[in-house]
Design a protein around this motif. Sequence first.
Motif, mmCIF file in Angstrom:
data_model
loop_
_atom_site.group_PDB
_atom_site.id
_atom_site.type_symbol
_atom_site.label_atom_id
_atom_site.label_comp_id
_atom_site.label_asym_id
_atom_site.label_seq_id
_atom_site.Cartn_x
_atom_site.Cartn_y
_atom_site.Cartn_z
ATOM 1 N N SER A 169 16.122 6.069 -4.426
ATOM 2 C CA SER A 169 16.732 5.598 -3.235
ATOM 3 C C SER A 169 16.243 6.113 -1.878
ATOM 4 O O SER A 169 16.147 5.334 -0.902
ATOM 5 N N ALA A 170 15.376 7.175 -2.066
ATOM 6 C CA ALA A 170 14.487 7.603 -0.775
ATOM 7 C C ALA A 170 13.414 6.591 -0.666
ATOM 8 O O ALA A 170 13.333 6.333 0.645
ATOM 9 N N ILE A 171 12.822 6.203 -1.660
ATOM 10 C CA ILE A 171 11.747 5.345 -1.613
ATOM 11 C C ILE A 171 12.177 3.978 -0.895
ATOM 12 O O ILE A 171 11.393 3.585 -0.099
ATOM 13 N N ARG A 172 13.400 3.463 -1.531
ATOM 14 C CA ARG A 172 13.790 2.422 -0.996
ATOM 15 C C ARG A 172 14.227 2.452 0.413
ATOM 16 O O ARG A 172 14.050 1.396 1.170
ATOM 17 N N SER A 173 14.820 3.618 0.812
ATOM 18 C CA SER A 173 15.206 3.763 2.140
ATOM 19 C C SER A 173 14.078 3.479 3.240
ATOM 20 O O SER A 173 14.075 2.986 4.100
ATOM 21 N N VAL A 174 12.850 4.247 2.854
ATOM 22 C CA VAL A 174 11.668 4.343 3.857
ATOM 23 C C VAL A 174 11.036 3.003 3.630
ATOM 24 O O VAL A 174 10.601 2.315 4.956
ATOM 25 N N LEU A 175 10.950 2.231 2.456
ATOM 26 C CA LEU A 175 10.545 0.844 2.462
ATOM 27 C C LEU A 175 11.246 0.040 3.332
ATOM 28 O O LEU A 175 10.703 -0.863 4.199
ATOM 29 N N LYS A 176 12.557 0.095 3.374
ATOM 30 C CA LYS A 176 13.485 -0.757 3.902
ATOM 31 C C LYS A 176 13.184 -0.470 5.511
ATOM 32 O O LYS A 176 13.310 -1.357 6.302
ATOM 33 N N ALA A 177 13.172 0.648 5.901
ATOM 34 C CA ALA A 177 13.014 1.202 7.356
ATOM 35 C C ALA A 177 11.686 0.594 7.855
ATOM 36 O O ALA A 177 11.847 0.000 9.042
ATOM 37 N N ALA A 178 10.683 0.549 7.040
ATOM 38 C CA ALA A 178 9.436 0.084 7.660
ATOM 39 C C ALA A 178 9.339 -1.252 7.624
ATOM 40 O O ALA A 178 8.813 -1.852 8.429
ATOM 41 N N ALA A 179 10.103 -1.944 6.659
ATOM 42 C CA ALA A 179 10.029 -3.550 6.580
ATOM 43 C C ALA A 179 10.945 -4.032 7.836
ATOM 44 O O ALA A 179 10.664 -4.909 8.504
ATOM 45 N N GLU A 180 12.169 -3.423 7.883
ATOM 46 C CA GLU A 180 13.030 -3.891 9.288
ATOM 47 C C GLU A 180 12.243 -3.614 10.365
ATOM 48 O O GLU A 180 12.728 -4.228 11.453
ATOM 49 N N LYS A 181 11.665 -2.627 10.530
ATOM 50 C CA LYS A 181 10.757 -2.649 11.851
ATOM 51 C C LYS A 181 9.889 -3.854 12.100
ATOM 52 O O LYS A 181 9.655 -4.080 13.407
ATOM 53 N N GLU A 182 9.471 -4.519 11.037
ATOM 54 C CA GLU A 182 8.893 -5.707 11.251
ATOM 55 C C GLU A 182 9.651 -7.115 11.057
ATOM 56 O O GLU A 182 9.224 -8.164 10.827
ATOM 57 N N ASN A 227 1.053 -1.344 0.072
ATOM 58 C CA ASN A 227 -0.139 -0.094 0.090
ATOM 59 C C ASN A 227 0.833 1.142 -0.077
ATOM 60 O O ASN A 227 0.462 2.198 -0.751
ATOM 61 N N PHE A 228 1.935 1.188 0.695
ATOM 62 C CA PHE A 228 2.931 2.373 0.988
ATOM 63 C C PHE A 228 3.439 2.708 -0.541
ATOM 64 O O PHE A 228 3.580 3.878 -1.128
ATOM 65 N N LEU A 229 4.114 1.592 -1.265
ATOM 66 C CA LEU A 229 4.668 1.696 -2.458
ATOM 67 C C LEU A 229 3.517 2.143 -3.523
ATOM 68 O O LEU A 229 3.841 3.027 -4.225
ATOM 69 N N GLN A 230 2.460 1.702 -3.563
ATOM 70 C CA GLN A 230 1.311 2.003 -4.535
ATOM 71 C C GLN A 230 0.896 3.648 -4.277
ATOM 72 O O GLN A 230 0.819 4.327 -5.217
ATOM 73 N N PHE A 231 0.881 4.038 -2.867
ATOM 74 C CA PHE A 231 0.620 5.542 -2.695
ATOM 75 C C PHE A 231 1.659 6.366 -3.121
ATOM 76 O O PHE A 231 1.413 7.334 -4.008
ATOM 77 N N VAL A 232 2.905 5.799 -2.965
ATOM 78 C CA VAL A 232 4.067 6.862 -3.453
ATOM 79 C C VAL A 232 4.100 6.920 -4.949
ATOM 80 O O VAL A 232 4.287 7.873 -5.597
ATOM 81 N N ALA A 233 3.943 5.607 -5.616
ATOM 82 C CA ALA A 233 4.074 5.749 -6.903
ATOM 83 C C ALA A 233 3.040 6.535 -7.533
ATOM 84 O O ALA A 233 3.139 7.199 -8.539
ATOM 85 N N VAL A 234 1.757 6.271 -7.375
ATOM 86 C CA VAL A 234 0.525 7.006 -7.979
ATOM 87 C C VAL A 234 1.029 8.576 -7.825
ATOM 88 O O VAL A 234 0.513 9.230 -8.816
ATOM 89 N N LYS A 235 1.635 9.084 -6.776
ATOM 90 C CA LYS A 235 1.666 10.401 -6.721
ATOM 91 C C LYS A 235 2.681 11.232 -7.434
ATOM 92 O O LYS A 235 2.801 12.079 -7.804
ATOM 93 N N LEU A 236 3.804 9.974 -8.016
ATOM 94 C CA LEU A 236 4.991 10.664 -8.602
ATOM 95 C C LEU A 236 4.972 10.237 -10.054
ATOM 96 O O LEU A 236 5.895 10.511 -10.932
ATOM 97 N N ILE A 237 4.072 9.419 -10.497
ATOM 98 C CA ILE A 237 4.144 9.171 -12.085
ATOM 99 C C ILE A 237 2.847 9.858 -12.795
ATOM 100 O O ILE A 237 1.898 10.092 -12.217
#
Length: 96
Positions: free
Chosen positions: A61-74, A10-20
Amino acid sequence: MQAVTDRLKNFLQFVAVKLIDNPAKAQLKVAELGPKKLRFKLILDREDVAMLIGRNGFTASAIRSVLKAAAEKEGVQVNLQIHSHEEEAEFIAREA
């Protein structure tokens, strides 16, 4: 694991839709590579790939960083690949 996958998706979909420019043509594929290991593939129009990657790759790179941080939390490891539809078709043809 499914709940974590859904939140990250859901996070990736939200970000991608806003940027493309062409979100209707975007695809997001999720593959479970192992226990607590996910691969996300964003497949976009060629112009959208350039937009999402950004100048010198800073946006991706910024998207990957946020995604990895959220995933690592889990306790999950993630990988994000960004391809055009043409690149994905070539990849699939090579594997067949």
